[in-house]
Design a protein around this motif. Sequence first.
Motif, short mmCIF file in Angstrom:
data_model
loop_
_atom_site.label_atom_id
_atom_site.label_comp_id
_atom_site.label_asym_id
_atom_site.label_seq_id
_atom_site.Cartn_x
_atom_site.Cartn_y
_atom_site.Cartn_z
N ALA A 8 0.84 -1.21 0.00
CA ALA A 8 0.00 0.00 0.00
C ALA A 8 0.87 1.26 0.00
O ALA A 8 0.59 2.22 -0.71
CB ALA A 8 -0.94 -0.01 1.20
N PHE A 12 1.06 3.99 -2.96
CA PHE A 12 0.82 5.41 -2.72
C PHE A 12 1.94 6.28 -3.31
O PHE A 12 1.69 7.22 -4.04
CB PHE A 12 0.67 5.69 -1.23
CG PHE A 12 0.63 7.15 -0.88
CD1 PHE A 12 -0.49 7.90 -1.18
CD2 PHE A 12 1.71 7.78 -0.30
CE1 PHE A 12 -0.54 9.26 -0.88
CE2 PHE A 12 1.68 9.12 0.01
CZ PHE A 12 0.55 9.87 -0.28
N TYR A 44 -5.24 2.57 -7.60
CA TYR A 44 -6.17 1.51 -7.19
C TYR A 44 -5.44 0.32 -6.57
O TYR A 44 -5.95 -0.31 -5.65
CB TYR A 44 -7.01 1.04 -8.39
CG TYR A 44 -8.20 1.92 -8.64
CD1 TYR A 44 -9.32 1.85 -7.81
CD2 TYR A 44 -8.23 2.82 -9.70
CE1 TYR A 44 -10.42 2.66 -8.02
CE2 TYR A 44 -9.32 3.63 -9.92
CZ TYR A 44 -10.42 3.53 -9.09
OH TYR A 44 -11.51 4.34 -9.30
N LEU A 47 -4.77 1.20 -3.00
CA LEU A 47 -6.01 1.17 -2.24
C LEU A 47 -6.45 -0.26 -1.93
O LEU A 47 -6.84 -0.57 -0.80
CB LEU A 47 -7.12 1.92 -2.99
CG LEU A 47 -8.48 2.00 -2.31
CD1 LEU A 47 -8.37 2.69 -0.96
CD2 LEU A 47 -9.47 2.72 -3.21
N VAL A 91 -5.26 3.54 3.62
CA VAL A 91 -6.58 3.52 2.98
C VAL A 91 -7.00 4.96 2.66
O VAL A 91 -7.46 5.26 1.56
CB VAL A 91 -7.63 2.81 3.86
CG1 VAL A 91 -9.04 3.10 3.37
CG2 VAL A 91 -7.38 1.31 3.88
N THR A 94 -4.41 6.53 -0.06
CA THR A 94 -4.55 5.99 -1.41
C THR A 94 -5.93 6.30 -2.00
O THR A 94 -6.06 6.49 -3.21
CB THR A 94 -4.28 4.48 -1.45
OG1 THR A 94 -5.12 3.82 -0.49
CG2 THR A 94 -2.82 4.18 -1.16
N ALA A 95 -6.95 6.38 -1.16
CA ALA A 95 -8.27 6.79 -1.65
C ALA A 95 -8.18 8.22 -2.18
O ALA A 95 -8.79 8.56 -3.20
CB ALA A 95 -9.32 6.68 -0.55
N VAL A 98 -6.69 8.09 -5.58
CA VAL A 98 -7.67 7.63 -6.58
C VAL A 98 -8.50 8.83 -7.03
O VAL A 98 -8.74 9.04 -8.23
CB VAL A 98 -8.56 6.51 -6.02
CG1 VAL A 98 -9.77 6.27 -6.90
CG2 VAL A 98 -7.76 5.23 -5.86
#
Length: 119
Positions: A8, A12, A44, A47, A91, A94-95, A98
């Motif tokens: 993750a 990122f 993605y 994420l 989370v 990375t969201a 996105v």
Amino acid sequence: MPLLSAAAIVGFFASVSLSNGHHEFQSAACRYTLLPWTNFAAAYGGLVAAALAVTVHLLMFRSARRAGQDPSRGWQSMVSTLFFAIACLMVLLTAGMVVVAHMDAAEAAANIGKTLCEG
């Protein structure tokens, strides 16, 4: 779970790097260009890795409770909790990447063919 948290983090930073690279390329070319698929893949991918890390931690915690163990005791629980906290943070980050990837793609698609530089 540490591997998922690390994936993750890598996703990122790769996403941030690709986004910055795309902006630099557009600036150098003085025109809008479509966002490469790799930007979406990195965002993605990070994420998904972060969400999987959180899910695995929660499932393992629940499984230990069902087995009659106390998963919140000992040094292993501190390490696990650290990676869980990292995954939760990733989370969110990375969201955000996105969302940034989709915003960059929308801006580029709306302005395709237009010049970016003045003069």
